[in-house]
Enzyme design. Structure first.
Site, mmCIF file in Angstrom:
data_model
loop_
_atom_site.group_PDB
_atom_site.id
_atom_site.type_symbol
_atom_site.label_atom_id
_atom_site.label_comp_id
_atom_site.label_asym_id
_atom_site.label_seq_id
_atom_site.Cartn_x
_atom_site.Cartn_y
_atom_site.Cartn_z
ATOM 1 N N CYS A 2 0.678 25.888 -33.833
ATOM 2 C CA CYS A 2 0.935 26.323 -35.198
ATOM 3 C C CYS A 2 2.342 25.951 -35.588
ATOM 4 C CB CYS A 2 0.723 27.811 -35.352
ATOM 5 S SG CYS A 2 2.032 28.762 -34.612
ATOM 6 N N ILE A 25 11.831 32.375 -27.499
ATOM 7 C CA ILE A 25 10.434 32.839 -27.510
ATOM 8 C C ILE A 25 9.477 31.726 -27.930
ATOM 9 C CG2 ILE A 25 8.850 34.616 -28.364
ATOM 10 C CD1 ILE A 25 11.114 35.799 -26.704
ATOM 11 N N LYS A 44 3.261 44.585 -40.655
ATOM 12 C CA LYS A 44 2.170 43.602 -40.484
ATOM 13 C C LYS A 44 1.728 43.550 -39.022
ATOM 14 C CE LYS A 44 3.087 39.038 -39.962
ATOM 15 N NZ LYS A 44 2.423 38.491 -38.767
ATOM 16 N N ASN A 45 2.711 43.420 -38.127
ATOM 17 C CA ASN A 45 2.358 43.267 -36.717
ATOM 18 C C ASN A 45 1.846 44.574 -36.105
ATOM 19 O OD1 ASN A 45 3.106 40.668 -37.029
ATOM 20 N ND2 ASN A 45 4.953 40.764 -35.762
ATOM 21 N N ARG A 85 1.549 28.315 -28.916
ATOM 22 C CA ARG A 85 0.729 29.525 -28.878
ATOM 23 C C ARG A 85 -0.495 29.388 -27.974
ATOM 24 N NH1 ARG A 85 1.301 33.188 -34.324
ATOM 25 N NH2 ARG A 85 3.322 33.894 -33.715
ATOM 26 N N PRO A 86 -0.288 29.120 -26.690
ATOM 27 C CA PRO A 86 -1.425 29.094 -25.780
ATOM 28 C C PRO A 86 -1.983 30.506 -25.581
ATOM 29 C CG PRO A 86 0.635 28.823 -24.564
ATOM 30 C CD PRO A 86 0.991 28.935 -26.013
ATOM 31 N N ILE A 87 -3.173 30.602 -24.988
ATOM 32 C CA ILE A 87 -3.762 31.943 -24.788
ATOM 33 C C ILE A 87 -4.046 32.205 -23.307
ATOM 34 C CG2 ILE A 87 -4.698 32.201 -27.128
ATOM 35 C CD1 ILE A 87 -7.474 31.455 -25.859
ATOM 36 N N ASP A 88 -3.348 31.460 -22.423
ATOM 37 C CA ASP A 88 -3.607 31.621 -20.993
ATOM 38 C C ASP A 88 -3.398 33.062 -20.508
ATOM 39 O OD1 ASP A 88 -0.929 30.855 -21.729
ATOM 40 O OD2 ASP A 88 -0.433 30.830 -19.596
ATOM 41 N N LEU A 89 -2.410 33.759 -21.045
ATOM 42 C CA LEU A 89 -2.147 35.127 -20.580
ATOM 43 C C LEU A 89 -3.260 36.075 -21.044
ATOM 44 C CD1 LEU A 89 1.685 35.194 -21.321
ATOM 45 C CD2 LEU A 89 0.583 34.836 -19.112
ATOM 46 N N ARG A 114 -3.793 32.993 -37.200
ATOM 47 C CA ARG A 114 -3.833 32.635 -35.782
ATOM 48 C C ARG A 114 -3.798 33.850 -34.868
ATOM 49 N NH1 ARG A 114 -3.119 26.993 -35.672
ATOM 50 N NH2 ARG A 114 -2.554 26.366 -37.748
ATOM 51 N N ASP A 120 11.537 37.050 -34.737
ATOM 52 C CA ASP A 120 11.139 37.080 -36.146
ATOM 53 C C ASP A 120 12.324 37.275 -37.088
ATOM 54 O OD1 ASP A 120 8.560 36.686 -35.388
ATOM 55 O OD2 ASP A 120 7.883 38.740 -35.718
ATOM 56 N N ARG A 149 2.147 35.997 -46.301
ATOM 57 C CA ARG A 149 1.465 36.487 -45.089
ATOM 58 C C ARG A 149 2.116 37.764 -44.570
ATOM 59 N NH1 ARG A 149 2.290 32.806 -40.740
ATOM 60 N NH2 ARG A 149 1.553 34.644 -39.684
HETATM 61 C C1 UD1 Z 1 3.731 38.425 -31.826
HETATM 62 C C2 UD1 Z 1 4.045 38.632 -33.282
HETATM 63 C C3 UD1 Z 1 5.031 37.594 -33.774
HETATM 64 C C4 UD1 Z 1 6.274 37.603 -32.897
HETATM 65 C C5 UD1 Z 1 5.899 37.469 -31.418
HETATM 66 C C6 UD1 Z 1 7.077 37.628 -30.484
HETATM 67 C C7 UD1 Z 1 2.004 39.598 -34.148
HETATM 68 C C8 UD1 Z 1 0.820 39.421 -35.022
HETATM 69 N N1 UD1 Z 1 2.799 38.537 -34.046
HETATM 70 O O1 UD1 Z 1 3.112 37.127 -31.715
HETATM 71 O O2 UD1 Z 1 5.395 37.921 -35.106
HETATM 72 O O3 UD1 Z 1 7.092 36.510 -33.242
HETATM 73 O O4 UD1 Z 1 4.938 38.481 -31.073
HETATM 74 O O5 UD1 Z 1 7.725 38.830 -30.711
HETATM 75 O O6 UD1 Z 1 2.249 40.647 -33.604
HETATM 76 N N2 UD1 Z 1 2.440 32.815 -24.721
HETATM 77 C C9 UD1 Z 1 1.885 32.076 -23.694
HETATM 78 N N3 UD1 Z 1 0.607 32.361 -23.328
HETATM 79 C C10 UD1 Z 1 -0.114 33.367 -23.890
HETATM 80 C C11 UD1 Z 1 0.474 34.126 -24.926
HETATM 81 C C12 UD1 Z 1 1.761 33.821 -25.319
HETATM 82 O O7 UD1 Z 1 2.513 31.160 -23.156
HETATM 83 O O8 UD1 Z 1 -1.263 33.575 -23.501
HETATM 84 C C13 UD1 Z 1 3.809 32.487 -25.175
HETATM 85 C C14 UD1 Z 1 3.817 32.048 -26.654
HETATM 86 O O9 UD1 Z 1 3.500 30.678 -26.785
HETATM 87 C C15 UD1 Z 1 5.239 32.337 -27.038
HETATM 88 C C16 UD1 Z 1 5.567 33.592 -26.219
HETATM 89 O O10 UD1 Z 1 4.605 33.639 -25.172
HETATM 90 O O11 UD1 Z 1 6.072 31.280 -26.657
HETATM 91 C C17 UD1 Z 1 5.517 34.873 -27.014
HETATM 92 O O12 UD1 Z 1 4.237 35.029 -27.555
HETATM 93 P P1 UD1 Z 1 3.582 36.444 -27.833
HETATM 94 O O13 UD1 Z 1 4.515 37.539 -27.388
HETATM 95 O O14 UD1 Z 1 2.211 36.437 -27.305
HETATM 96 O O15 UD1 Z 1 3.567 36.444 -29.422
HETATM 97 P P2 UD1 Z 1 2.346 36.721 -30.372
HETATM 98 O O16 UD1 Z 1 1.579 37.897 -29.891
HETATM 99 O O17 UD1 Z 1 1.634 35.461 -30.664
#
Ligand code: UD1
Length: 417
Positions: A116, A328, A22-23, A121-125, A92, A306, A398
């Site tokens: 969620c 995480i 899936k990922n 799940r912020p998107i700052d990065l 998401r 996961d 999902r």
């Molecule tokens: C992906 C996987 C998910 C897996 C996760 C960690 C997909 C579709 N999903 O999710 O199954 O559990 O990797 O291996 O591939 N964060 C920030 N700011 C950001 C982005 C992330 O603070 O801009 C934080 C998140 O809140 C979280 C951590 O970083 O605490 C890890 O997130 P991230 O590695 O981005 O996971 P996803 O890509 O959402």
């Protein structure tokens, strides 16, 4: 509302092929937007998250056609850059369309994914790396517009944290930018390498995916390709957990053994016998499982977040106390209250969970709190001495393709009702 009915205490025994990842599939579906012709994707899992990604593709002007487990995406007609709120909410991780849309259209409009089931799940990065690539981002009450004026530029960027999604978005945008981009402290998950391999087969020039530093030489555009998505290492881990908790035996084919490296020591520690071949893994469980000293979730190649919930379900009947630290996501213990309904003895303190193994689990009526938490409930129900009911199974759908048929084909008794 559908539910799973699970008659427990049947030993798993048999051979099964792992589904496509899936990922792996989701960022690759988004990457299709960058191509100007047909992409043929083999081993594409039929999951509700994949269907949600297809809906987004169609909204953007792509055509998608299934031929068994092969999905054909034609992105020659992309004519829209806006993802409606309802589709963003459906999945998401649709944030990963940002990099592809900005690369193809120079514009993207979407809503912030928001909090969620498993964390904020912020998107700052994502935003920071896009800005480094020359993208302007404006946020109007949660509706986000990303735009670029004179094309994407290259950059040198260091991620504060190796985010999987942000690394994917950066790769997607940078591969069609002007010049050479160097990304450091990148996520190293196998799904990142899968995305890069896919993009390279479309004409991109990406080196170092799967390592901390990724170097991307921008190209003008990408062409179509035929590609096979990697097997799902988390589904494979879940099936190994199912065999382990039932004292059973399993062989999973169509896997990449190196992707399983972070998880194999856990099954060995519990006392299972594990063998690995070129593209298969087999496991033989034992009657009384050893406890796990301390599971700490980490970015790859650490133990995957996961797999935390399914493995925790197994330790509920291990001999002794197992400790889990979730590094995480903030709220990734929502399966705990549900596991307690089966008679499990678990205490949560912040990011730590302490599991005192019990002799047996009894049947329960529970609700899946999220995708992997839902899988954990199936694992527990497989061990319970009676009939359990699991509701909220849309979460499970999902990420697991027909999980009830898969498990029933190897000796379990799981029905969808
Ligand atoms: C992906 C996987 C998910 C897996 C996760 C960690 C997909 C579709 N999903 O999710 O199954 O559990 O990797 O291996 O591939 N964060 C920030 N700011 C950001 C982005 C992330 O603070 O801009 C934080 C998140 O809140 C979280 C951590 O970083 O605490 C890890 O997130 P991230 O590695 O981005 O996971 P996803 O890509 O959402």
């Amino acid at each position: 509302m559908e539910k799973f009915i699970v008659n427990g205490q049947r030993k798993i025994s048999g051979k099964i092929s792992a589904q496509g990842s899936k990922n792996g599939a989701l960022p690759i579906l988004s990457a299709c937007v960058l191509t100007n012709s047909k992409v043929v994707l083999h081993n594409c899992p039929r999951l509700s998250d994949v269907y949600a990604a297809i809906k987004i593709l169609e909204k953007l002007g792509c055509k998608a056609l299934w031929q068994e487990d092969t999905l054909i995406v034609d992105s020659s007609g992309v004519n829209n850059y806006s993802i409606p709120d309802d589709l963003m909410r459906e999945m998401r991780s649709s944030i990963v369309f940002l990099g592809a849309l900005i690369g193809r259209m120079g514009l993207a409009e979407f809503s912030a994914p928001g909090g969620c089931e498993i964390g904020l799940r912020p998107i700052d990065l994502h935003v920071k790396v896009m800005e480094a690539l020359g993208v302007n981002i404006a946020n109007d009450n949660g509706r986000i517009t990303a735009s670029v004026k004179d094309g994407l530029k290259s950059c040198n960027f260091v991620f504060q944290f190796p985010s999987v999604g942000a690394t994917e978005n950066a790769i997607l945008a940078a591969c069609v930018s002007k010049g050479t981009t160097v990304l450091e402290n990148c996520a190293r998950e196998p799904e990142i390498s899968d995305l890069a391999d896919f993009l390279n087969s479309c004409g991109a020039r990406i080196k170092g995916a799967g390592e901390g530093t990724i170097v991307i030489e921008g190209v003008e555009g990408l062409h179509g390709t035929e590609y096979s998505i990697i097997p799902d290492r988390i589904v494979a881990s879940t099936l190994l957990s199912a065999a382990t908790i039932t004292g059973g035996e399993i062989e999973i084919t169509n896997i990449v053994p190196s992707h399983m490296r972070p998880i194999i020591p856990v099954f060995l520690e519990m006392g299972c016998k594990v063998s690995v071949g070129e593209s298969w893994i087999s496991l033989k469980s034992k009657d009384v499982l050893n406890r796990l000293k301390h599971i700490v979730t980490m970015p790859y190649p650490g133990f995957p977040t996961d797999a935390q919930a399914p493995i925790m379900a197994v330790t509920t009947i291990a001999n002794g106390t197992s400790l889990f630290t979730e590094n995480i996501f903030e709220c990734r213990f929502k399966h705990v209250p549900e596991l307690i309904r089966f008679g499990a003895n678990i205490k949560v303190e912040g990011r730590m969970a302490v599991v005192e193994g019990v002799n047996r689990l009894h049947p329960a009526t529970v609700s899946a709190p999220d995708l992997r938490g839902g899988a954990a409930l199936i694992i527990a129900a497989l061990a319970a001495d009676g009939t359990s009911e699991i509701t909220g199974i849309t979460h499970i759908d999902r990420g697991y393709e027909k999980i009830e048929s898969v498990l029933t084909s190897i000796g379990a008794d799981v029905r969808r009702k």
